[in-house]
Each structure stands twice: as structure tokens, then as C-alpha cells.
Design an enzyme around this catalytic site. Structure first.
Site, mmCIF file in Angstrom:
data_model
loop_
_atom_site.group_PDB
_atom_site.id
_atom_site.type_symbol
_atom_site.label_atom_id
_atom_site.label_comp_id
_atom_site.label_asym_id
_atom_site.label_seq_id
_atom_site.Cartn_x
_atom_site.Cartn_y
_atom_site.Cartn_z
ATOM 1 N N SER B 24 0.818 -1.211 0.000
ATOM 2 C CA SER B 24 0.000 0.000 0.000
ATOM 3 C C SER B 24 0.853 1.261 0.000
ATOM 4 O O SER B 24 0.329 2.367 0.011
ATOM 5 C CB SER B 24 -0.913 0.002 1.231
ATOM 6 O OG SER B 24 -0.144 -0.074 2.417
ATOM 7 N N ASN B 111 -3.005 -1.731 14.372
ATOM 8 C CA ASN B 111 -4.437 -1.527 14.135
ATOM 9 C C ASN B 111 -4.946 -0.187 14.634
ATOM 10 O O ASN B 111 -5.717 0.489 13.938
ATOM 11 C CB ASN B 111 -5.236 -2.672 14.781
ATOM 12 C CG ASN B 111 -4.936 -4.004 14.124
ATOM 13 O OD1 ASN B 111 -4.257 -4.060 13.095
ATOM 14 N ND2 ASN B 111 -5.437 -5.091 14.715
ATOM 15 N N THR B 156 -38.844 23.372 -16.188
ATOM 16 C CA THR B 156 -39.179 22.046 -15.675
ATOM 17 C C THR B 156 -39.205 21.153 -16.898
ATOM 18 O O THR B 156 -39.631 21.596 -17.980
ATOM 19 C CB THR B 156 -40.550 21.997 -14.974
ATOM 20 O OG1 THR B 156 -41.546 22.472 -15.876
ATOM 21 C CG2 THR B 156 -40.559 22.849 -13.715
ATOM 22 N N HIS B 157 -38.750 19.937 -16.749
ATOM 23 C CA HIS B 157 -38.719 19.003 -17.882
ATOM 24 C C HIS B 157 -37.950 19.580 -19.075
ATOM 25 O O HIS B 157 -38.247 19.263 -20.217
ATOM 26 C CB HIS B 157 -40.140 18.656 -18.349
ATOM 27 C CG HIS B 157 -41.070 18.230 -17.265
ATOM 28 N ND1 HIS B 157 -41.179 16.929 -16.853
ATOM 29 C CD2 HIS B 157 -41.929 18.938 -16.479
ATOM 30 C CE1 HIS B 157 -42.102 16.845 -15.883
ATOM 31 N NE2 HIS B 157 -42.553 18.053 -15.640
ATOM 32 N N SER B 278 -11.139 23.614 -30.869
ATOM 33 C CA SER B 278 -10.518 22.629 -31.714
ATOM 34 C C SER B 278 -9.481 23.405 -32.507
ATOM 35 O O SER B 278 -9.571 24.629 -32.635
ATOM 36 C CB SER B 278 -11.549 21.966 -32.623
ATOM 37 O OG SER B 278 -11.639 22.642 -33.843
ATOM 38 N N LYS B 284 -14.951 27.511 -31.425
ATOM 39 C CA LYS B 284 -15.685 26.449 -30.734
ATOM 40 C C LYS B 284 -15.243 26.446 -29.283
ATOM 41 O O LYS B 284 -14.063 26.578 -28.974
ATOM 42 C CB LYS B 284 -15.367 25.099 -31.401
ATOM 43 C CG LYS B 284 -16.309 23.962 -31.044
ATOM 44 C CD LYS B 284 -16.249 22.824 -32.074
ATOM 45 C CE LYS B 284 -17.182 21.683 -31.760
ATOM 46 N NZ LYS B 284 -16.539 20.531 -31.153
ATOM 47 N N ASN B 286 -15.545 24.102 -26.332
ATOM 48 C CA ASN B 286 -15.945 22.838 -25.716
ATOM 49 C C ASN B 286 -15.837 22.953 -24.201
ATOM 50 O O ASN B 286 -14.752 23.269 -23.686
ATOM 51 C CB ASN B 286 -15.048 21.702 -26.195
ATOM 52 C CG ASN B 286 -15.176 21.454 -27.683
ATOM 53 O OD1 ASN B 286 -16.230 21.686 -28.274
ATOM 54 N ND2 ASN B 286 -14.099 21.002 -28.299
ATOM 55 N N GLU B 291 -17.709 19.064 -18.448
ATOM 56 C CA GLU B 291 -17.964 17.661 -18.775
ATOM 57 C C GLU B 291 -17.228 16.719 -17.822
ATOM 58 O O GLU B 291 -17.766 15.702 -17.382
ATOM 59 C CB GLU B 291 -17.548 17.374 -20.222
ATOM 60 C CG GLU B 291 -18.424 18.077 -21.253
ATOM 61 C CD GLU B 291 -17.840 17.961 -22.656
ATOM 62 O OE1 GLU B 291 -18.302 17.112 -23.414
ATOM 63 O OE2 GLU B 291 -16.899 18.742 -22.976
ATOM 64 N N TYR B 318 -10.191 -6.574 13.221
ATOM 65 C CA TYR B 318 -9.448 -6.161 12.041
ATOM 66 C C TYR B 318 -9.328 -7.316 11.064
ATOM 67 O O TYR B 318 -8.938 -8.429 11.425
ATOM 68 C CB TYR B 318 -8.040 -5.662 12.410
ATOM 69 C CG TYR B 318 -7.313 -5.138 11.197
ATOM 70 C CD1 TYR B 318 -7.548 -3.855 10.733
ATOM 71 C CD2 TYR B 318 -6.439 -5.947 10.458
ATOM 72 C CE1 TYR B 318 -6.929 -3.376 9.581
ATOM 73 C CE2 TYR B 318 -5.822 -5.480 9.312
ATOM 74 C CZ TYR B 318 -6.078 -4.192 8.877
ATOM 75 O OH TYR B 318 -5.475 -3.734 7.731
ATOM 76 N N GLN B 323 -7.689 -2.726 4.662
ATOM 77 C CA GLN B 323 -6.629 -1.945 4.015
ATOM 78 C C GLN B 323 -7.159 -1.217 2.781
ATOM 79 O O GLN B 323 -6.626 -0.198 2.360
ATOM 80 C CB GLN B 323 -5.468 -2.858 3.617
ATOM 81 C CG GLN B 323 -4.346 -2.129 2.881
ATOM 82 C CD GLN B 323 -3.193 -3.065 2.558
ATOM 83 O OE1 GLN B 323 -2.679 -3.750 3.433
ATOM 84 N NE2 GLN B 323 -2.785 -3.087 1.302
ATOM 85 N N LYS B 326 -8.490 3.110 1.965
ATOM 86 C CA LYS B 326 -7.836 4.398 1.787
ATOM 87 C C LYS B 326 -7.817 4.953 0.361
ATOM 88 O O LYS B 326 -8.055 6.134 0.141
ATOM 89 C CB LYS B 326 -6.402 4.321 2.332
ATOM 90 C CG LYS B 326 -6.370 4.456 3.857
ATOM 91 C CD LYS B 326 -4.978 4.405 4.429
ATOM 92 C CE LYS B 326 -4.475 3.001 4.550
ATOM 93 N NZ LYS B 326 -5.255 2.092 5.388
#
Lengths: 464, 464, 464, 464
Positions: B24, B111, B156-157, B278, B284, B286, B291, B318, B323, B326
Site C-alpha cells: 500500500s 491496528n 421544468t422538464h 478545436s 468552438k 468545448n 464535462e 481487524y 486496508q 484508503k
């Protein structure tokens, strides 16, 4: 394909599937009390604010009360063509009191209405879950009370590690459930704000008194933003999350009860109501209830995943996707409530085999640490002590013995610091030595048990 | 199969895969500050309690401080053969200060040590997340301040529903983030108890002072049950859950920014730092950052599911499965922190096109409700008013017009209650009419904005 | 809040977090071989189709080969300011061969390029997983070979149910893994189509030869729709799903090995390489590798949930959210590969305690069914036989005996159909009686084992 | 707590919750046809093998057939005290035909029985899903047929990227659904093996003929290992997974339909049966069905998570946790079937606005790439061409124009290679240029459409 298109039965089934798609009545009808309570509070406020007349309000309230009685009595004429509980009650109200029913919908929209209903439900469900948690905690305390001095191996990695009090082991679950109660209380708090007055999304163009409606319904306050109010489902996530963690805890306890019920462990015999036999092996005790408790953790976590995925990427404000918020919530609450009741019964009815537990603890190397600590107490550096005991453990295991079966000569060959007092190290002395807050010494466990009882009593007082 | 078994390279790769399985270090090394802080506090307590000598403690503390400096400077000799951060630091301490290093491990186990480290991390991460939430809220207020009187369609919608203030829309996200801050605070609270003194599971056989260690490390208290302490990961779940909900909120905001950035909507132009062009279409824009904010909600929720599944059905105490607690936690914290910073930058740098928004609001039927309320105000029952306006809407739409483009004659043909004042109904009057707590009337939005500023300032004061 | 805004360090950290948000180089660099292979095939096709000159293609191919060598040798000058592997290689190609590098990007877009790279990876990873599955199956067969006649209790509900051959038990996992291999093969098939030629989304305006590029890269075919091609990630889901189910299977095997390793069961001793002791209890054998195998099932399923949530609701075609497709895929493949190698090692190195298993089978009521079947064989109706044996079981259990410890008189008191032959019913006769396809009779297990070997050999032949 | 304990109502509710815990009748009763078919096949085989008499078998079969008729007619006396469908039918069979009913259970256990029932269901459900997929594909082809020459902007990042044929866009979804059909077929295959003869786990001690039972039930084969057979739920996971991916695809299509239905896009008008208006805004067309399709993707993925979590870490063989395998499976199948029917209806009834789509394509910079390719065609290196067009795009955008609105002089000022033919570059020429397999040129789309029709027809032939 083409055959299906020409097949009237298939086509009809397809149409049926499509038309059922938007129906929620089969699950949202259980919100009828909340829906009616919300409408009554709204109507009374409209009259107080002189938005509708007192006569209208009286008529509406009386009508709604009679509808609630109908539903409670099983006499309500449910209509599947009306998609949901709201439309069913609304349509029935027109039948019962006539056109004045239309005035109820002044200054309210379906969007704030359904949100309020669900919040009322969530708050009440969270409180019911807390009650069930308290019962399960009480069952743990009941058993802990009897088993402070029962010694059982504590396990790490499913290997015997150190001897502990069985009560100490059980109190670990008390702590988990206590955190669960805290999460349920947080979830109740998240639901405890009224959205009425938010309208479809922008607020309403009437001089409503949002605070008084909220107070009538027992809410602690009102939402601060109407657009957030109608699209927020955090309160539902919080409650499903709280049930998920609770079910994880119960799955751990269930796993232990299942393993402890095996012939090989034989630590516990669960009550007859919580096992099933086979028709041919009546003495077989299949821990079905514990297995279902463990297995049902999946569905509750699945409901959480479902709710989160549904909410992902939704633009403001109300979108019909949000209708999906209820079934998973209901199922998570129902499942967790049931599981808590099952667990409290399983725990309360369990018979622990103290003798077998003690023998398991004694038939092991769990005292190795204590023997090393004995050498440290005689002044040997910690690390050196470890090496010596490690060698002694290997020596014992190699000849099929446990540490306490070595002779004093063997001990003294490893270190001259050993004397006869090494044989005073037992599982009991080991337990007694963990005399630290949160440790397993019997006196500490007794203190912890008293403290747990006091916490539970305080929680119950607070709740009642 | 057989070929692989005889293939030394494949066999070596298999062995490597197996031996890497338990390592780890590549992710837990980031806990070095927490690990060293915990060890220093433990060593000092051991000396105070006279479990080790003051000289030993001084030597240990000095050694640990030099190791911390080594790591911070990038000079630490990491050893991959030692699986984790704890073993690396422990081994190095022996190199630096010699055998006295062994005394550090008196009355402590891996532990309780690792649990304490992770709790210190979680608490600190939760507070850092709150800071990032506050920055994002501040960015929202910054924009809201400029756009109280900017009218935008409320949806709405994804259909235009009612006109609202853009500030009102933005403040909906302020509310979501405020709840997120609350969840992060709860998660910090869940982590805020010290497990040191729990030992491997049963407590430690030394007269340790758990409270003073906890206080030294800034913990609010100590755990009540040692078996629960070493196997509890609720605090980690709580934090991953809080990041999940926060990311869901951000995914909703991101979705809106993406849609609003489309040519078709054209409501917002995001800052250059938050879009990519682009090579061939530099105009453009983006919305890559939005996103990714939306897309990364998946990984955080995935981490929650992972953690829950790992915990399902684990017996006490334990188990090495733990383990796995994390990496997902770290990733969720990192991702959410980054997303919050991205969002605050995106929001702050966004340019909203008020003209286009207003035109969108005006080119719609969003005033239908207000026209019905106008008739109600003239004494017509609510339901009748709705029918009339519904017919007017169809009439207008059928001829390619909006409601305000109907003539007074057309209005009066529908109801004699109409007079010229019907043309006073505009998106502005509609917004103004929602003059209710939490509603979109400009004065209400201004109040909400002031309240939000005050809440944010209070939160900041509290934090600092 | 405000303090943070004025804090240059916090601000810088925020900026860093935001700018890191879009970077994928730290994980996508492992696609370098795929990226270069794809580019080489593309360049060669462009020359074949006379879209670029043969000289250009030669230069590009040579340049790319030298870059591949650089990366393999660890000499590549990675630039973090270039976000991903593609930009790093592209920029380097310009450095190495000059402006002609620009011609490589004719008739190709980042969108079809990255999709092709990931498909090449997925296909190769799926095949590698199949190899690892075969190794694990081989280890199971290795043990099964030695344990056809080892009798162990078969469990339902963790309760001893019927005696079975240990080989039979192990072969159950062979079947699970066989299905896993099938899923990996399906996932490889899903990835086995080339997207090159799809361009950004609409196809490319050049006379490319998509089929020949696909053939060069070892793909089985080309995609049928360019818009689907650049936004499809089903192949990635299929592979993550296949790893998830495989990890579930391994989690079940791991659970059994953990429980069987407990002192209470004592059925198996795992190899030293797959357990860890404690420093003080060297004879303690913590099954860490099995626990991690079980625990890591969570992360793989979490990756599946993450990928699904990221894809939910994405409009066509390419959205930056899709960049999130790779890390979880890589992690799932790596984790499952490691787990399979761990499992094959654990299984191969395990020592089963046949004596202890047999004693467990004999010390139980697992023969009850056989005794009932004995009565049925004598002509008694099934249900009546069950009632009689049920009573006998209770009678035995009540006096602390097993069924075979009852006397013939006791048997005959229950039914006169019993004679001395009832004592011929043993765990061995019980096992032998299950002489049905898929059953546990030794001869059936031997047949199943031979069939499994043949299937595995055929699979290996097919693979090589 | 204490109050609850003394509250008889609360206690009764707790008991009810606990006793309901194991009941599955409310959902597994839908398996009655499968359960009866399995029993009939089993009884007939028992007679063929002379394990029971021909008379017994006839009696059992006749009894079961009458029970099936009772259930189909709604006349069956369901008993909630019998937990599941199997016990209800078994108990009823005793009532109908008497004690001979007991012979049915020879050589069979609940464990192999329930597995067989669920496999029969899963196989049938998968085939029904394939039919529904084919209908949805047919609807897409229906629209594609009409819109080969309808030009719409293709989007990346929700930004207009390149013009494409609407049919091409729709065919992208045809491909997704085709892969879904493949996954459903795989899932059907996974379910297509009979487990009967596996008994409780070890096989049965009777000379059963497993193959003939399997053949009678339409299974393709029998399972190879009895312990795997009763604990395997892979076939269920495979089907839930296949529904999950299908719902993800539908969620993407739904998202597009929702966005395209917005006033701002205005690309599509969905059929009246698939939208809802508001009472006051009848011209408002809320895409409720599309929203629910998108939203319900969450529940199906949630069911997958639930099933996986339930299976994690289960030891062999049957554990009661496995009872949880059915509800989520049923719900996933039902939801996906409904969604497919909804989608086919939505698609079939949609009216696309070709004019508005074309105008959107033309009002953009989507031709920039084509103009660069024009220069490349004149001999200019690709990269140089890109720089020039990039500058032209900025120049146009800066003056509020699109590229085709620049004058020839402006073009020639950028490069002398431009001549009047640059104005021949249009959205139509751009589409036409993507004349590559899988590309959007109309002729390619027509080919793809024909191929799709042929694939669909072949699939239907195969199915019928």
C-alpha cells in the site's frame, strides 16, 4: 419483429407496458396520510390569509378528513387511470365536496406538494428507525449484562488474537448502532423543512404564510430557495445512506452469528424463531434470518446507487426522473426496519455457550503478548522480549502444545527472568490487564455497559 | 496454460503481481505527517505516564521530526520491500536513533495506529473540502450579485416554465453546497475521536492516558470500545458519501452549463481557462471542465459503492480487507476538491448573456399562469380561469403567436373580465408576483442574497 | 473564505487542482504501444491509398518506432504540460522527424484514435485475463487430483449438510472460472472492431481503407457507424463487468479459505507466501492474501458502477466525460489479474487436512437423508420415511449422539424395516450414492476431473 | 425504547416485520408456470426411470396442470403462511391429489428446484427482451428511412461539430441496441442449463436421467457440478447486466430527445402519447416518458449493484442470502421491457423538424474542417491549412458572420489558393465527402440502412 408487429397480443402488451410506465400509484399510495395532512394545513393557511374563504377551507378540510377515513378503512375507490396518490385524492375530493375542491390548489403546485409529502414521510421513517435501533441496542445490552465475565477469543483475520469479554464484543455493535441513530437523526433533520410555497419552482403569487404551514405540519422551518426546494432530494439520499450503513453493520453482526452457529464454532444457539431446520434434519439450525439480514444489505446499497445515478446530471428544476425517488426509499426503510427487528430478536434469543468460548480462548496462543509484556515488566526491552516469546511459541507449537503447557525449565532456558509467576498469566489475567478506557478488562466493560445504558435511557427520554 | 507455466517471464510476472498484492506504500505514503504526528503524541504520553523514560521519548521525537523533514524534502529512502508507510517510518527510525526506536511500539498496535492516521487525514480533508465549498459558494454569490434583475426562463422538464431571476437560479446551487458543507462537517465530526489505546483490539496492558494523546492530536475525544475502534470505517464512509452528494450537485450545475453553452441556448460563455477549442474551429468552446466535473461524479460514487461492498459481512475485528479503505477515500477527496475549484473558477469566469435569456423567457407561454391568476383576482374560480387560459394558449400557439401577441378583442372573446391591464402582465410582473419567502421576486432574491452572504461570512468566521 | 481568497498558497493550490483536472497522462501513458501501433498502421494505409507519400509514411513509421524504443527504455522526455499520451507522442514526433509529422493526422481524429487505442488494450487485457484464469483453474485441478477421495462436509447455511468429495467442492470453482473465461472472451470480442476512419464522428473525407488498417492491427472487423464508434464504451463495460463477476467468484473462494483456516475449522493450511504472522505469534497464520482478494472485489465492482454512472444520459457523440473510461478499466484489469495469480498460488500451496475434514463430516447428522432413502428403498413412502428419520435425529441429538450411534433396537423401534444394513450407511456410502452426472460420487468426480482437464487443455491449445 | 417495549402495538409491528422477513411469495408467485413445468418434467422422468410408478406420475401431472389452471384463472387459494410459491403449490398438490404428492419430491431438493425455475424465467425473459429490442430497432429504421437526407448538426461536447444525416445519427442507436440483443442472447445462453438432479448440493441418490428432463424443459444441457449448480447466480447477473447496459443506451437516447424537445433546440416533437402538458399550458410538451426512461436507468444499475453485493463473499453452497436474487432481476426485466416499448413508441411517433435542423447546421462553423481539406487538396500541408482556416474562423466570428459569409477577397487574402469553388463547400458537400464505410455520406447511410434492415430481418427469421 415483423411478426410481433402484426401480433395484436404482443402489441397490446407493449402498449400496456408503455402506459404503465408513468404510474406510481402502487407505491405512492402509502403517502396518503402525508398528502392529506399537507393539504389540510395548506387549506387552513389559505383561509387565514384570506386567499380562500373560511367556508371553503372548512369544506375542504372536512372532505379530506372523510377521504382519509375511507382510505384507512379500505373503502377508497382507487382509480388506476389516475397515475398517483395526489390525483386520486384530488379527484375524490371533487366528488365529495364539489367544485370548491378546486380552491385547494390555489398557491400550490404538484412539485412542492409531492416534495412535502415525501419529506413528512422521511422524517417519520427516520424516527421510526431510531426507535428500532434503540430496541436492537437494548437487546445487545441485555446480553452484555449476562456476559461481562464470559471470555471469548477476540479475532483478527478470523484467527484467535486476544481473549476478550463477550460483553465487550457485543458492545462494539452497540457503538455501531449508536452512530446509526445519529445518522438517522441527521436524515430526519435534512427532511425537516417545508417546501410548500415554492410552487412549481418560482414561488407563488399569493400572500401565503409559509412558516405557519410548516409549523402546523411539525416542520422545523421552510426552504430558502424555491428552485432548490422542488428539485432537492438530498434528504432522501441522506436517509437511504443511513440505512445502508446500518445494514452494513447488521451484515457484520449477521456474519458473526452465522459463523458462530456453525458446528465448528458452536459459540451460539439462536432462538427457534430465527432458524429453520430441514424436514429431515430437525436438529439442523439454519440461520436463515441472519443470512437474509446479511443478504439484504445488497438491496439497500443498491437503492442508494440507484438514487444517486438517477440524480446525476439533472438540470434544474423538476424533471420527471425525480418520480423515481420514492420506491427505493420506501424499500430501504422497510428493509432496514425489518432487519433491525429481526436482529433485536435474534440477539435477545441467542444462547451463548460460555464454556465453549472459554475453551476456544484457552486453546490458543493468545497469551503470547502478555508473556512478552511480563518480560518487559521485568526490565527487558520490548523488542528483545518479543523475540524470546516468538521462539517459545514456535517451540510450543512444534511439539503440539500451547504456551502455558511449557515447563518452567523451558521458560527459563529462554530467559532467566522467567519464574513461576509466568503461570499466573491466563486468559483472565490477560483480559484484566486491558484496564484502559474502551478496553476489555471486566471493570472497564462494566463501566462501558453502565454508560451505554445511560446513553440509551437518555436517548429514550429525549425521544419520548 | 501449460505453455505459460513453462514460460519464465509469465511466471515472473505472475509472482510480481502476487507480491504487489499487499503493498500500500504507493498510496499510503501521503499519510506520513499524520503517522509521525500520532507517534510523537504517543511517545510523549508514554513518557508522561512513565511507561518509557523521558530520554527515550526525546530521542524518538527528535528522530521522527528528522524523518518528517526528510520526507518533506524528498530525501527519504523509501523501501518498496516494506509494504507501507508505517513500516518505512519504523525501519527508518531504527536507522536514525537505534534500538530505542523499539520503545515507541509499547502500548500500541498497527491496528489503532493506522486507524488514527486515517482519522487525522479524514478530518483534515473534510475541513479542506469545506473551504473549497465556501469558495464555490462565493463564486455563485459573485455572479448572483450581478444578476438579480437578469430574467431567465425557469425550466421544468427542460421546458420553459416560469420566468425567474438568474440570481435565484444560482442561489439554488448555493443551498446545495451549503448542505454539502454540513455533510463535510458531520464527516469531520465522525473522524474526530482517537482510537489510540485500543491496541490490536482489546485495549493495552499499560497505564496509558488516552485523553491526553487525543487532545495533543486535536481530537475531540476517544473511542468507547476498542474492538469497534479498530474495525470501524464509518468515518470514511461518511466522508466518501459527502463527496458523492457534492459531486452530484456539481454534476447538475455542470450539465446546465454545458447545455447553456450550446449554440442553441447560448446563455453562457465560459471563461477561456475552462473550455477547449478545436485546432480548426477556434471559436468552438468545448466545455471540457464541466464535462469532466459531470463525468467524475461516477468515480466518486463508485468509490462509495466499493467501500460499502468491502465492508459488507466482515466479522470483527481487524481484517486485511480494511486496508482497502484508503485509496478510494483519497481519490474521492482529491476529485471533489479539484471539482470544487474548477466549478468556482467556471462560475466566476462565466459571462451570462442577459439579453438572450430575457428573449428566451419572453418567447414562450410562461405567462399563462399569471394570466389565469389575473382572472382569479377578478373573482373567477381558479379552475374556470385555467380552462379559459388553456384555450387562449392553444389559440395563440395555433396561429404561431405567444399569449401577449393576442389582441384585447381575442382576450375579451374568451372572458369579459379581461381589460387592457392584461397587457401589463409581463415576465417582469410575473417575477415580481412571486413575492414570498424563497420566491423569485427581485426583492426576495436580494434578501436571500444578503442572507446567503451573511451565512457565508459567519461560516468563514467560524472556520478561521 | 475571504481569507482563502487572499491566501496566495491556497489560491495556487486551487489553480493547480483545477489545471490538473483534465490531465490523463499519468494513467494513459501505459497505452503507448497501442497508440504507436495504431499510428503506424494508419500511416502505412495513408501511403497505400496515396493520401500521403510513401516517403512521408516511412519517415513517420521510423519516427514512431524510435519513440516507442525511447519509452520502453525509459528515455522519453515526458511533458506534463501536454495532457495525454497522444499529445506527448505527437509533439515528440514533430521533434524527431519535423513537419512531416503533421501528415499523420490526415484522415484521423483524436476521437477515433483514442477509441482504437483503448480497444487494443481491452482486447489484449482480456486475453491476458483468460491466461490467468486458466492458471487458476489448473491449480484447482492440481488439488482436485489429490483429493477425489477426501471427504469433507458440504455446507448449506454454513451448516454441515451432506458429505462430499473435496475435489467436487474444488471443481465448483473450476466451473465458475470457466464461465469467467467465457465472459473475458466475449469482452475481447466486443473490443475487436476498429474505429479508425470514423474521424471526429462523421467519417473522414479521404479514400481510406478501413479494413486493411483493422487487419494490420489484428482487429476482426470495422465499426458500422461512425457516430456510435466514437461514443461507444460498451466494450469497456463488458470487460469491467467480466472482472467484477470473476472477483465475486474469487471473493467466495477467499471467504471459504479464510473460514477454513480458522482454528475452529482447521481444514486448510495456506502456504507461507500467502499468510502473515504476527511478530509475537509466529504460528499465527493470518490469511492476508485471501482477505485482500475478498476485499478487492469491492473496488472492481465500484469501477463498474463508476463507469455506468459516467455513461448515463450522455448525448452523442464524444463528450469529455468519456475520458473517465480508462482508469477504472485499468484498475479492474490489474486487480483481477493480480487476484487470479494470488488465488492460483494460494490454492496450489494449500495443504488440506483430510483427517480433520472427514472427522467433521462424520461428527454430524449429514446421513439423515441417506437413512430416509434407505427406507424408501424398502418401499416406504418418501414423506413417511422423512418423519421417521426426523424423529430419530431428534432422539439422537437429545442424547448427545449422532445417528450412527443409535442402536439397532432404537432403529427398529422406529420402523421394523430397519435391519443391520442401516449401519452400512456411512459418509462413504452417502457420497457413493450420488452417482449422477454432476454428482459427488468418486467415479463421477473422476469423470468430471478428466473432463475438466480436457476442457482446459483444449482451451490452452486454442489460445496458443 | 422502554416505552416501545411496553407498547403492544409497536411490539406487534416489530413481530410482523420480523416474520415477513423471509417471505417471498409476493414476488416469486410469478414463477408458477416455471415451477409447474419443472415439476411435470421431473415427475415424468421419475416414472420413465421407474423411480415412481406411472400412475403416481400421471396423478401428479394432472394435479399440477389443474393447479396451473387455477392460478391462471385467479382461483388459487394463496396462503401467506406458506412462504413461497413452491410451498404453496406443494401444499395445494397434497390437497388436490393426496399423499402421492409426496412422491414428486423424490430425487429433488428446493435448491435445484428454485434454481431451475429462475433459469427458465431468465431464459424466457431474455428472449422477450430481444423481441422488444428488435421492435425498438425497427422504429429507428422507420425514422431513418425517412431522414437519410435530413441534415442535422453532429455534436461533440454539445457543440455543433460536423453536419450529418439524421438517419446516420439514428443508426448509431441501432448499433447500440444490436449489441444489447447480443448481450441478452448471451444471458439466455447462460441460463440455458438445467440444474435438476443436483439435489440439495451433492447430487441425488437415484438413477435420474438429467438430460431428458433438461430436454423436456427446453434446456440446452445440464450443469457439470452440483455444488456450483445450486449456488451459481451468474446467469442472473448476466441478465441484469445486459438490462443495465441497455438502459444506459436508452438513457442517452432519452437525453437527446429531451434536449431536442426544448424550445431552444426544437428539433423534435414527440407524439402526444409520450408527453404531458400542464393544465394551464396545454402547448407545453413535457417529455415525461423520456425522462422516466432516463431516470429508471438508475434502478436497473442499482439492482446490479445489489445482486453483486449480495453474492460477495458467500461460501458454498446454498445460503439463504440467495433468495434475494429474484426481485431485482424481475424489476430489471420489467423496467427494461417497458422502457424499450416506450422508446419504440417515442421514436416511431416523433416528428423531426428537418428545416430547423438544417438551419442549425448551416448557422455554424461546422464547415471549417472541409475548407481546410480544400486547401490540402490544392497541395497545402495539412497543418498550414489548419492555421489559415483557424484565422478565417476567428475573422468571421469577430464580425458576427459564419465562414460562408466571408467574401472571396477575404478568402484570397488568407490564401491565394482559394477561388470561387470555396463557396461550393456546403453542409451537403461536407456530408457527401464522408464517403467511407460507416461514414455519413448519404449513399453510405443508405447502404448502412439496407444492411441494418437485412440484419434485423435475419434476426427476426432466426427468432421465429
Amino acid at each position: 419483429m415483423t411478426s410481433n408487429q402484426n401480433d395484436p397480443a404482443a402489441s397490446a402488451r407493449g402498449s400496456q407496458l408503455a402506459s404503465d410506465f408513468t404510474v406510481s400509484l402502487h407505491y405512492d399510495r402509502r403517502l396518503y396520510r402525508q398528502d392529506i395532512a399537507g393539504s389540510i394545513a395548506h387549506a387552513r393557511m389559505l383561509a387565514r390569509q384570506e386567499i380562500i374563504s373560511a367556508e371553503s377551507a372548512t369544506s375542504i378540510v372536512t372532505g379530506l378528513q372523510s377521504i382519509e377515513a375511507e382510505i384507512a378503512a379500505g373503502d377508497f375507490p382507487w382509480r388506476d387511470d389516475l397515475e398517483d396518490i395526489h390525483m386520486n385524492i384530488e379527484a375524490r375530493l371533487f366528488e365529495v365536496i364539489g367544485e370548491v375542491a378546486g380552491e385547494l390548489h390555489t398557491a400550490r403546485s404538484r412539485n412542492d406538494q409531492v416534495s412535502t409529502d415525501t419529506r413528512l414521510y422521511a422524517k417519520s421513517a427516520a424516527l421510526e428507525l431510531i426507535d428500532a435501533v434503540r430496541l436492537a441496542q437494548d437487546a445487545l445490552l441485555h446480553q452484555a449484562d449476562m456476559h461481562v465475565e464470559t471470555v471469548v477469543p477476540g479475532y483478527t483475520h478470523m484467527q484467535r488474537g486476544q481473549p476478550v469479554s463477550l460483553a465487550h464484543h457485543l458492545l462494539a455493535y452497540f457503538e455501531m448502532l449508536d452512530r446509526d441513530a445519529g445518522r438517522f437523526a441527521s436524515a430526519a433533520g435534512a427532511a425537516d423543512v417545508s417546501t410548500l410555497g415554492s410552487g412549481a419552482m418560482a414561488g407563488v403569487p399569493y400572500p401565503v404564510d409559509r412558516e405557519s404551514v410548516a409549523a402546523d405540519l411539525g416542520f422545523g422551518g421552510v426552504t430558502a430557495n424555491s428552485m432548490d426546494a422542488v428539485s432537492d432530494r438530498d434528504f432522501s439520499l441522506d436517509l437511504i445512506y443511513a440505512t445502508s450503513v446500518c445494514m452494513l453493520h447488521l451484515s457484520r453482526l449477521a456474519e458473526e452469528l452465522i459463523i458462530w452457529s456453525s458446528d465448528e464454532f458452536g459459540f451460539v444457539r439462536m432462538g427457534d424463531g430465527y432458524t429453520s431446520g430441514s424436514s429431515i434434519m430437525p436438529q439442523k439450525r439454519n440461520p436463515d434470518f441472519a443470512e437474509l439480514t446479511r443478504g439484504k444489505s445488497g438491496r439497500v446499497v443498491g437503492n442508494l446507487m440507484a438514487a444517486m445515478m438517477t440524480l446525476k446530471g439533472l438540470p434544474l428544476t423538476y424533471n420527471r426522473d425525480l418520480q423515481e425517488d420514492k420506491e427505493g426509499l420506501f424499500d430501504s426503510v422497510d428493509t432496514t426496519l425489518s432487519a433491525l427487528h429481526v436482529v433485536q430478536g435474534m440477539v435477545r434469543s441467542a444462547e451463548f455457550d460460555a464454556g465453549r468460548m472459554r475453551r476456544a480462548a484457552e486453546s490458543s496462543y493468545v497469551l503470547a503478548t502478555d508473556i512478552a509484556d511480563y518480560l518487559v515488566g521485568k526490565g527487558m526491552p520490548f523488542r528483545q522480549a518479543h523475540v524470546i516469546v516468538s521462539n517459545l511459541s514456535e517451540q510450543a507449537a512444534g511439539s503440539g502444545r500451547y504456551l502455558h503447557e511449557l515447563s518452567l525449565d523451558e521458560y527459563r532456558a529462554a530467559s532467566e527472568l522467567f519464574d513461576g509467576a509466568v503461570f499466573d498469566i491466563t486468559v483472565d489475567s490477560s483480559v484484566a490487564a486491558r484496564d484502559v478506557e474502551g478496553g476489555t478488562a471486566f471493570n472497564r466493560v462494566r463501566e462501558a455497559l453502565q454508560a451505554a445504558k445511560a446513553r440509551l435511557a437518555a436517548a429514550s427520554d429525549h425521544a419520548s
